[in-house]
Design a protein around this motif. Structure first.
Motif, PDB file in Angstrom:
ATOM      1  N   LEU A  52      31.432  37.188  33.927  1.00 31.06           N
ATOM      2  CA  LEU A  52      32.810  37.219  33.424  1.00 31.06           C
ATOM      3  C   LEU A  52      33.548  38.528  33.657  1.00 31.06           C
ATOM      4  O   LEU A  52      34.731  38.619  33.352  1.00 31.06           O
ATOM      5  CB  LEU A  52      32.829  36.902  31.922  1.00 31.06           C
ATOM      6  CG  LEU A  52      32.371  35.503  31.528  1.00 31.06           C
ATOM      7  CD1 LEU A  52      32.392  35.353  30.022  1.00 31.06           C
ATOM      8  CD2 LEU A  52      33.240  34.437  32.185  1.00 31.06           C
ATOM      9  N   GLN A  53      32.864  39.523  34.188  1.00 26.14           N
ATOM     10  CA  GLN A  53      33.532  40.807  34.443  1.00 26.14           C
ATOM     11  C   GLN A  53      34.669  40.604  35.430  1.00 26.14           C
ATOM     12  O   GLN A  53      34.472  40.058  36.507  1.00 26.14           O
ATOM     13  CB  GLN A  53      32.528  41.820  35.011  1.00 26.14           C
ATOM     14  CG  GLN A  53      33.082  43.211  35.184  1.00 26.14           C
ATOM     15  CD  GLN A  53      33.348  43.888  33.853  1.00 26.14           C
ATOM     16  OE1 GLN A  53      32.492  43.895  32.982  1.00 26.14           O
ATOM     17  NE2 GLN A  53      34.516  44.443  33.693  1.00 26.14           N
ATOM     18  N   ARG A  54      35.874  41.008  35.069  1.00 25.57           N
ATOM     19  CA  ARG A  54      37.049  40.841  35.921  1.00 25.57           C
ATOM     20  C   ARG A  54      37.031  41.855  37.052  1.00 25.57           C
ATOM     21  O   ARG A  54      36.863  43.039  36.816  1.00 25.57           O
ATOM     22  CB  ARG A  54      38.343  41.016  35.120  1.00 25.57           C
ATOM     23  CG  ARG A  54      38.504  40.024  34.007  1.00 25.57           C
ATOM     24  CD  ARG A  54      38.899  38.688  34.547  1.00 25.57           C
ATOM     25  NE  ARG A  54      39.162  37.768  33.452  1.00 25.57           N
ATOM     26  CZ  ARG A  54      38.945  36.483  33.521  1.00 25.57           C
ATOM     27  NH1 ARG A  54      38.477  35.948  34.619  1.00 25.57           N
ATOM     28  NH2 ARG A  54      39.215  35.708  32.500  1.00 25.57           N
ATOM     29  N   ARG A  55      37.192  41.371  38.267  1.00 25.55           N
ATOM     30  CA  ARG A  55      37.257  42.263  39.417  1.00 25.55           C
ATOM     31  C   ARG A  55      38.718  42.523  39.764  1.00 25.55           C
ATOM     32  O   ARG A  55      39.211  42.165  40.809  1.00 25.55           O
ATOM     33  CB  ARG A  55      36.521  41.656  40.601  1.00 25.55           C
ATOM     34  CG  ARG A  55      35.013  41.778  40.450  1.00 25.55           C
ATOM     35  CD  ARG A  55      34.261  40.584  40.937  1.00 25.55           C
ATOM     36  NE  ARG A  55      32.826  40.667  40.708  1.00 25.55           N
ATOM     37  CZ  ARG A  55      32.239  40.343  39.567  1.00 25.55           C
ATOM     38  NH1 ARG A  55      32.957  39.985  38.531  1.00 25.55           N
ATOM     39  NH2 ARG A  55      30.940  40.390  39.442  1.00 25.55           N
ATOM     40  N   SER A  56      39.420  43.101  38.803  1.00 18.94           N
ATOM     41  CA  SER A  56      40.850  43.334  38.949  1.00 18.94           C
ATOM     42  C   SER A  56      41.136  44.806  38.749  1.00 18.94           C
ATOM     43  O   SER A  56      40.481  45.473  37.959  1.00 18.94           O
ATOM     44  CB  SER A  56      41.617  42.498  37.918  1.00 18.94           C
ATOM     45  OG  SER A  56      42.971  42.855  37.916  1.00 18.94           O
ATOM     46  N   ARG A  65      34.142  41.317  26.425  1.00 19.33           N
ATOM     47  CA  ARG A  65      34.082  41.187  24.966  1.00 19.33           C
ATOM     48  C   ARG A  65      35.308  40.446  24.432  1.00 19.33           C
ATOM     49  O   ARG A  65      35.194  39.594  23.558  1.00 19.33           O
ATOM     50  CB  ARG A  65      33.964  42.571  24.335  1.00 19.33           C
ATOM     51  CG  ARG A  65      33.768  42.534  22.835  1.00 19.33           C
ATOM     52  CD  ARG A  65      33.627  43.941  22.266  1.00 19.33           C
ATOM     53  NE  ARG A  65      33.202  43.886  20.905  1.00 19.33           N
ATOM     54  CZ  ARG A  65      31.956  43.727  20.505  1.00 19.33           C
ATOM     55  NH1 ARG A  65      30.996  43.602  21.394  1.00 19.33           N
ATOM     56  NH2 ARG A  65      31.643  43.682  19.234  1.00 19.33           N
ATOM     57  N   GLN A  66      36.482  40.756  24.956  1.00 19.98           N
ATOM     58  CA  GLN A  66      37.701  40.075  24.513  1.00 19.98           C
ATOM     59  C   GLN A  66      37.641  38.586  24.840  1.00 19.98           C
ATOM     60  O   GLN A  66      38.011  37.750  24.012  1.00 19.98           O
ATOM     61  CB  GLN A  66      38.919  40.725  25.166  1.00 19.98           C
ATOM     62  CG  GLN A  66      39.221  42.114  24.641  1.00 19.98           C
ATOM     63  CD  GLN A  66      40.273  42.836  25.461  1.00 19.98           C
ATOM     64  OE1 GLN A  66      40.488  42.533  26.631  1.00 19.98           O
ATOM     65  NE2 GLN A  66      40.923  43.814  24.846  1.00 19.98           N
ATOM     66  N   GLN A  67      37.179  38.257  26.041  1.00 20.96           N
ATOM     67  CA  GLN A  67      37.066  36.853  26.426  1.00 20.96           C
ATOM     68  C   GLN A  67      36.096  36.112  25.514  1.00 20.96           C
ATOM     69  O   GLN A  67      36.376  34.999  25.058  1.00 20.96           O
ATOM     70  CB  GLN A  67      36.591  36.740  27.875  1.00 20.96           C
ATOM     71  CG  GLN A  67      37.565  37.281  28.894  1.00 20.96           C
ATOM     72  CD  GLN A  67      36.954  37.284  30.263  1.00 20.96           C
ATOM     73  OE1 GLN A  67      36.657  36.225  30.814  1.00 20.96           O
ATOM     74  NE2 GLN A  67      36.735  38.462  30.831  1.00 20.96           N
ATOM     75  N   LEU A  68      34.955  36.737  25.244  1.00 25.85           N
ATOM     76  CA  LEU A  68      33.943  36.098  24.406  1.00 25.85           C
ATOM     77  C   LEU A  68      34.441  35.907  22.981  1.00 25.85           C
ATOM     78  O   LEU A  68      34.290  34.833  22.398  1.00 25.85           O
ATOM     79  CB  LEU A  68      32.660  36.934  24.418  1.00 25.85           C
ATOM     80  CG  LEU A  68      31.502  36.353  23.613  1.00 25.85           C
ATOM     81  CD1 LEU A  68      31.011  35.047  24.215  1.00 25.85           C
ATOM     82  CD2 LEU A  68      30.370  37.345  23.514  1.00 25.85           C
TER      83      LEU A  68
END
Length: 200
Positions: A52-56, A65-68
């Motif tokens: 889920l780590q954003r590659r942005s 953590r926010q997504q979860l």
């Protein structure tokens, strides 16, 4: 008469995100909001982070953590996506996308983290643990169940999802061993199980 030049000004983007994601709350408040302890949330973050780590390069990308936490709040409260979006100050489309991605990621981890004790050694260990707690012999698990209400799936199998109280549901059973490790058995009404196993 002078020409009038109408210029449409684009509304500036507003980032109204607040820090409701961070769990600087007491552990009982975290449990009340997310149904998980802070330690277990940290463990889940470590499990899903590679996926889920954003590659942005954008400075407003959601952290893992926010997504979860957004997904856990949605699942724990049963609220509408719009309510979760308002709570975390994000758009409803963002909530929808995040909940889908996190749920898919967690489901893909099921074979890694959900295990059922298959060996005689494991079963004997669990029986010994239960016996040590209450002196009750031959127990390898405690069981309970509930019906989780769903929208009618339609189709030829729809009647399989109607329970004895005449509403559509998925039958969920959970067992736990002497340490509180739980196994979940998800079934259609009067049908075979979908998955089962132990998870912490």
């Amino acid at each position: 008469m002078a020409d009038i030049l109408l210029v449409r000004h684009r509304r500036p983007r507003q980032f109204r995100r607040n820090d409701m994601y961070e769990t600087n709350l007491p552990d009982d408040e975290v449990r009340r909001r997310y149904r998980f302890s802070t330690d277990n949330i940290d463990r889940l973050v470590r499990l899903v982070e590679p996926t889920l780590q954003r590659r942005s390069r954008r400075n407003r990308a959601l952290t893992v953590r926010q997504q979860l936490l957004m997904t856990l709040r949605f699942l724990a409260s049963g609220a509408f996506l719009q309510v979760i979006g308002d709570t975390f100050s994000v758009d409803v489309a963002t909530v929808s996308r995040v909940v889908t991605e996190v749920t898919d990621c967690l489901f893909r981890l099921k074979d890694v983290v959900i295990r059922f004790p298959m060996s005689d050694t494991d079963r004997r260990r669990i029986m010994t643990g239960f016996y040590a707690i209450r002196g009750f012999p031959g127990v390898i698990g405690c069981i309970d169940g509930t019906h989780v209400r769903i929208i009618s799936p339609g189709g030829p199998d729809e009647v399989s999802y109607v329970n004895s109280k005449s509403f559509h549901s998925i039958n969920v059973q959970a067992t736990c061993d002497h340490t509180g490790m739980r196994a979940v058995l998800v079934m259609k009404q009067f049908s075979s199980f979908l998955y089962c196993g132990y998870f912490p």
